[in-house]
Motif scaffolding. Structure first.
Motif, mmCIF file in Angstrom:
data_model
loop_
_atom_site.group_PDB
_atom_site.id
_atom_site.type_symbol
_atom_site.label_atom_id
_atom_site.label_comp_id
_atom_site.label_asym_id
_atom_site.label_seq_id
_atom_site.Cartn_x
_atom_site.Cartn_y
_atom_site.Cartn_z
ATOM 1 N N ASP A 1 0.822 -1.208 0.000
ATOM 2 C CA ASP A 1 0.000 0.000 0.000
ATOM 3 C C ASP A 1 0.858 1.260 0.000
ATOM 4 N N THR A 2 2.046 1.191 0.548
ATOM 5 C CA THR A 2 2.948 2.346 0.526
ATOM 6 C C THR A 2 3.406 2.656 -0.891
ATOM 7 N N GLN B 1 -3.885 5.111 -2.485
ATOM 8 C CA GLN B 1 -4.626 4.737 -1.297
ATOM 9 C C GLN B 1 -5.403 5.927 -0.726
ATOM 10 N N ARG B 2 -6.561 5.632 -0.146
ATOM 11 C CA ARG B 2 -7.301 6.616 0.633
ATOM 12 C C ARG B 2 -6.765 6.612 2.058
ATOM 13 N N ALA B 3 -7.024 7.685 2.782
ATOM 14 C CA ALA B 3 -6.564 7.770 4.167
ATOM 15 C C ALA B 3 -7.210 6.654 4.993
ATOM 16 N N LYS B 4 -6.372 5.941 5.759
ATOM 17 C CA LYS B 4 -6.876 4.822 6.548
ATOM 18 C C LYS B 4 -5.887 4.512 7.656
ATOM 19 N N ASP C 1 -4.215 -2.005 11.682
ATOM 20 C CA ASP C 1 -3.512 -2.579 12.827
ATOM 21 C C ASP C 1 -2.805 -3.850 12.373
ATOM 22 N N PHE C 2 -1.459 -3.831 12.413
ATOM 23 C CA PHE C 2 -0.659 -5.004 12.054
ATOM 24 C C PHE C 2 0.114 -5.508 13.274
ATOM 25 N N GLY C 3 -0.586 -5.624 14.388
ATOM 26 C CA GLY C 3 0.048 -6.144 15.583
ATOM 27 C C GLY C 3 0.928 -5.121 16.276
ATOM 28 N N ASP C 4 2.242 -5.312 16.209
ATOM 29 C CA ASP C 4 3.166 -4.402 16.888
ATOM 30 C C ASP C 4 3.345 -3.076 16.149
ATOM 31 N N VAL C 5 2.910 -2.999 14.925
ATOM 32 C CA VAL C 5 3.100 -1.793 14.114
ATOM 33 C C VAL C 5 1.741 -1.287 13.653
ATOM 34 N N LEU C 6 1.532 0.018 13.829
ATOM 35 C CA LEU C 6 0.315 0.683 13.356
ATOM 36 C C LEU C 6 0.626 1.357 12.023
ATOM 37 N N PHE C 7 -0.193 1.066 11.011
ATOM 38 C CA PHE C 7 0.017 1.614 9.673
ATOM 39 C C PHE C 7 -1.073 2.632 9.375
ATOM 40 N N VAL C 8 -0.667 3.855 9.019
ATOM 41 C CA VAL C 8 -1.595 4.956 8.741
ATOM 42 C C VAL C 8 -1.198 5.588 7.420
ATOM 43 N N THR C 9 -2.188 5.832 6.551
ATOM 44 C CA THR C 9 -1.948 6.557 5.307
ATOM 45 C C THR C 9 -2.740 7.855 5.325
ATOM 46 N N SER C 10 -2.146 8.879 4.746
ATOM 47 C CA SER C 10 -2.769 10.192 4.643
ATOM 48 C C SER C 10 -2.360 10.809 3.314
#
Length: 378
Positions: free
Chosen positions: A99-100, A105-108, A111-120
């Motif tokens: 997704d990177t 991608q739209r903003a979202k 939750d991938f366990g130990d890492v939080l993934f956020v797109t803006s």
């Protein structure tokens, strides 16, 4: 003009899918037009900071071991091998890396366990330019990916870290996540305000005596506002997900700040809705004025044609080639016919003028007649 065209192409390019259809999930297919990768890192804590340019993801290990929080910003997504190396060092999920790279991608928030993934998405303009910002939040790091080296809105955050202002140096990576999202959302306001100024100019161009606004200008602004609305709306859902979730990477102390960020998004949505309706009103007003101007022209031409109609009748009567006509051999016949035609035309013009049929539809009120009427009351 060439620069604006390049930005427009970049905006369209940022919304398309670069990967080939049918590829396996997690496959990194980079855009060949992506910029070269530049890695900037800032490791900081209450006692100091260390800012440097990194050659690869492995060089970040020393900063991760030394500082409470490390912010690594990557400009350019043109090297799949380097991105996979980041995934190994920081434990990033392959789907998040995919997704990177796919910058449509739209903003979202995922939750991938130990890492939080956020797109803006960051914006500049007008002319409107959009760029995806991907964020990974771990136990002691924030990893951000940008599309190219065209600049960003994150320099104030870097300056606060360098000078130790605010609470960013004494807080964790979740507060840095809030700072980045807040800067991105605040970056929308100047762009939206410039569109508001442009709408005011278009409105002024419609209310003048000579219409200077064109429907293409209104359509372009409306198209950009719809594009902005398409970008802003997912930010509301993304922040709602962060506020409602119980992810370990977002502490309760950071929740009020994210809620304030959510309020800013709601303000943006309200402003964009008002501007979008304004564009529709301006377009309707433009066509209404254009129709009124056409009616004025047709009315004037009709009046002139009607004025000349009796003259044409008189000229037609005296132009007939009959042998016996009353004024045919009269000495003053020709001047008499001209006087009759001119008199009929002047009389009809006076009648039309008194009826007000020659006045413009957009004539400002308060003419001489109104003034005379208002002063005769005493």
């Amino acid at each position: 003009m060439a620069r604006n065209t390049q930005r427009w192409k970049h905006r369209k390019r940022s919304l398309r899918r670069p990967q080939t259809l049918g590829t396996a999930p997690g496959t990194l297919v980079v855009d060949p037009q992506s910029s070269a990768m530049v890695i900037r890192a800032i490791g900081y804590g209450p006692d100091g900071l260390d800012e440097r340019i990194l050659a690869s993801a492995d060089d970040a290990r020393a900063l991760l071991e030394r500082w409470p929080v490390t912010w690594i910003n990557v400009d350019g997504l043109g090297h799949a091998e380097a991105l996979q190396q980041f995934g190994k060092v920081f434990g990033l999920h392959p789907l998040a890396l995919e997704d990177t790279v796919n910058t449509h991608q739209r903003a979202k928030a995922d939750d991938f366990g130990d890492v939080l993934f956020v797109t803006s998405r960051m914006v500049q303009g007008p002319p409107l330019l959009s760029e995806q910002l991907s964020l990974f939040v771990g136990a002691n790091f924030v990893l951000s990916f940008q599309e190219d080296l065209s600049g960003d809105c994150l320099d104030p955050i870097r300056e606060r870290i360098r000078l130790g202002r605010g609470r960013v140096r004494t807080s964790g990576p979740d507060y840095l996540l809030y700072e980045i999202l807040d800067a991105v959302i605040d970056g929308f306001f100047p762009v939206v305000e410039r569109f508001g100024e442009e709408l005011d100019e278009l409105d002024s161009g419609l209310t003048t005596r000579q219409i200077t606004t064109r429907p293409g200008q209104i359509h372009r602004v409306r198209s950009d506002l719809l594009y902005l609305r398409r970008i802003v709306w997912p930010h509301r859902d993304m922040l709602q997900m962060l506020l409602r979730s119980s992810h370990t990477r977002v502490s309760p102390e950071t929740m009020p700040y994210l809620a304030d960020c959510y309020d800013h998004v709601i303000q943006l949505i309200d402003i964009l809705e008002v501007y979008r309706e304004t564009c529709s009103d301006l377009r309707d007003f433009y066509y209404s004025q254009l129709s009124n101007r056409t009616n004025d022209i047709m009315r004037t031409l009709t009046v002139l044609s009607t004025v000349f109609l009796p003259m044409t009748f008189v000229a037609g009567v005296y132009g007939m080639n009959f042998e016996y006509m009353p004024e045919l051999r009269w000495r003053w016949g020709y001047p008499f016919s001209l006087v009759v035609m001119g008199g009929v035309g002047i009389a009809f013009l006076a009648f039309v003028w008194r009826k007000g049929w020659l006045e413009r539809w957009d004539k400002p009120p308060g003419g001489p007649r109104d003034h005379d009427h208002s002063t005769t009351g005493d």
